[in-house]
Design an enzyme around this catalytic site. Structure first.
Site, mmCIF file in Angstrom:
data_model
loop_
_atom_site.group_PDB
_atom_site.id
_atom_site.type_symbol
_atom_site.label_atom_id
_atom_site.label_comp_id
_atom_site.label_asym_id
_atom_site.label_seq_id
_atom_site.Cartn_x
_atom_site.Cartn_y
_atom_site.Cartn_z
ATOM 1 C CE LYS A 77 -3.859 1.805 2.840
ATOM 2 N NZ LYS A 77 -4.675 1.505 4.033
ATOM 3 C CB SER A 152 -7.987 3.249 3.009
ATOM 4 O OG SER A 152 -7.124 2.630 3.932
ATOM 5 C CB SER A 176 -8.074 0.207 5.736
ATOM 6 O OG SER A 176 -8.780 1.411 5.631
HETATM 7 N N1 GLN Z 1 -13.095 3.396 6.583
HETATM 8 C C1 GLN Z 1 -12.376 3.684 7.766
HETATM 9 C C2 GLN Z 1 -11.962 5.141 7.773
HETATM 10 O O1 GLN Z 1 -12.234 5.788 6.830
HETATM 11 C C3 GLN Z 1 -11.199 2.786 7.894
HETATM 12 C C4 GLN Z 1 -9.954 3.305 7.311
HETATM 13 C C5 GLN Z 1 -8.756 2.487 7.657
HETATM 14 O O2 GLN Z 1 -8.858 1.427 8.264
HETATM 15 N N2 GLN Z 1 -7.585 3.020 7.316
HETATM 16 O O3 GLN Z 1 -11.383 5.622 8.686
#
Ligand code: GLN
Length: 478
Positions: A77, A152, A176
């Site tokens: 990532k 994400s 994410s």
């Molecule tokens: N969807 C969650 C957020 O927007 C999780 C994001 C993540 O785990 N980095 O914070």
């Protein structure tokens, strides 16, 4: 067409019997990367470098001195630092920024001869659940290109889903890794907070962030975790707890397990009927296999999303203060002095969602509102953790859907960010509690979209979680 491998064991078997070479593997991934370039899974592909490393590794394999991840080609990532390579967190503010050191996870993977084929698209600073908040554009789901891959770590999930690499490393703050894994039909593991070092991971919310694997098999997730996990002098929150040989303990589902599902999940608004059916069917299958599967009450379910967002936005507002137009990446060409350097670089460099979170985070931390929001959310976090730990004292695992619905259409989140936040309802519990959780693909819905279920277990219980997940992943097939 090149063979699609499910596990590294199969790859290493074919390497050993000379049915393939690492160079051939890398070439086949590169071919898929080109063929599926429109899915936008990679922000950058390290093509020449990966080919070069493959050749070196093929030579080394002949002498028998290769590392445990020989043949493992991964995507990382784009919020994971890799020395000498750009890292952007999919943000304009880090555009053209080159990492001057490698994260601990990258160092450990490379030390075992993994090849990093590129950096994967993600939501800007890992903030999002659809991979639509990227400066480099949205990522498309390979199962249906009109739909999001989740986020994400959406690029990481699609890269594995579409065979652009064998596995990928993502980060999980509130889902994410798990939610994109569920949307893309792959395995996604969020380790216990502190199991894997965060050194060299671009911070979003430091008391939640954990790197972890996205893979085609539980076996590979176990091996990657085993190699990445463990104490690290560069991260004081990385636990000293010894790392079990996860990959060697996968056959050990001895005896019947006690599994809780949460009563409130079934009452939760927005739970898709096919997701619900998949959960009910799995509960029946587990019971039929002799496990104890019972409802447990988790009265805080409605509070997990607001608690998570108050705390992560607060942490983010602090973590993102460092992007000032001076230290890293983008500096506004319209800046004329120090104050306009800060203001304009940040205004022009951050995207809408990141700005929204910095502002909300600053608000909940501000004098006068701190007690009402931030301090209160900390207290609620404690309650959520206590109740989660209590359930996990009585049961081996908590079983939930990973997400309330399958991958949704690209563009939907523009209508209302709250709708996207509520997508996290089942993943943030484990994040708030700091416990490990895994998403396992169980079926496809009628439209052919993958659906995943989540298993949560107690802190540092990854060995038991992974061995049960190995069995669980085959439940429907048996
Ligand atoms: N969807 C969650 C957020 O927007 C999780 C994001 C993540 O785990 N980095 O914070």
């Amino acid at each position: 067409m090149a063979k699609v491998y499910t596990t590294l064991t199969e790859i290493q078997h074919d390497l050993k019997s000379e049915k393939t070479t690492v160079e051939e593997l890398v070439k086949s991934y590169l071919l898929n990367i080109k063929q599926y370039a429109h899915l936008n899974a990679f922000n950058e592909v390290f093509e020449q470098e990966a080919l070069q490393q493959a050749k070196v590794l093929d030579k080394r394999l002949k002498t028998g001195a290769a590392g445990r991840l020989a043949g493992m080609v991964i995507g990382i990532k784009d919020n994971i630092c890799y020395k000498g390579h750009q890292v952007t967190a999919s943000s304009k503010i880090l555009n053209n920024f080159t990492s001057i050191f490698s994260s601990t996870v990258v160092e450990r993977l490379l030390a075992e001869d993994a090849i990093i084929i590129g950096r994967c698209n993600c939501d800007e600073f890992a903030m999002g659940g659809a991979n639509e908040n990227s400066y480099f554009g949205p990522v498309k789901n390979h199962a249906d290109e009109t739909r999001v891959p989740g986020g994400s770590s959406g690029g990481s999930a699609v890269a594995v889903q579409a065979g652009m690499c064998h596995a990928a490393i993502g980060t999980d703050t509130g889902g994410s890794i798990r939610q994109p894994a569920s949307f893309c039909g792959v395995v996604g593991l969020k380790p216990t907070y502190g199991r894997v070092s965060r050194h060299g991971i671009i911070a979003y919310a430091s008391s939640f962030d954990q790197p972890g694997p996205l893979t085609r098999s539980v076996e590979d997730a176990a091996l990657l975790l085993e190699i990445m996990a463990g104490p690290d002098a560069y991260d004081s929150t990385a636990s000293q707890t010894a790392v079990p040989a996860y990959s060697q303990q996968l056959q050990a589902v001895n005896g019947k397990k006690r599994i809780a599902y949460l009563q409130e999940v079934f009452d939760s608004e927005g739970l898709d009927t096919e997701v619900k059916d998949a959960l009910l069917k799995t509960i029946e299958d587990l019971k039929a296999d002799g496990h104890t599967v019972e409802p447990a009450s988790f009265e805080y379910l409605d509070y997990v999303v607001p608690t998570y967002y108050i705390l992560t936005m607060a942490e983010a507002s602090s973590n993102l203060a460092r992007y000032d137009g001076v230290h890293y990446g983008y500096r506004s060409p319209n800046a004329v002095d120090l104050v306009t350097t800060y203001k304009r670089s940040r205004s022009e460099g951050f995207g809408t969602e990141v700005k929204r979170r910095i502002m909300l985070g600053t608000f909940v931390l501000s004098a006068g509102y701190y007690d009402a929001y931030y301090a209160k959310a900390q207290k609620v976090r404690r309650l959520i953790k206590q109740r989660t730990d209590e359930i996990l004292q009585q049961y081996d695992f908590i079983l939930t859907p990973t997400a309330p619905e399958p991958a949704f259409k690209i563009g939907r989140q523009d209508i209302d960010p709250i709708v996207t936040y509520l997508e996290d309802i089942f993943t943030v519990q484990a994040s708030l509690a700091g416990v490990p959780a895994i998403s396992i693909p169980v079926t496809n819905n009628k439209a052919g979209l993958p659906l995943g279920l989540q298993l949560i277990t107690k802190a540092f219980g990854e060995a038991g979680l992974l061995s049960f997940a190995t069995y669980f992943a085959n439940l429907r097939k048996s």
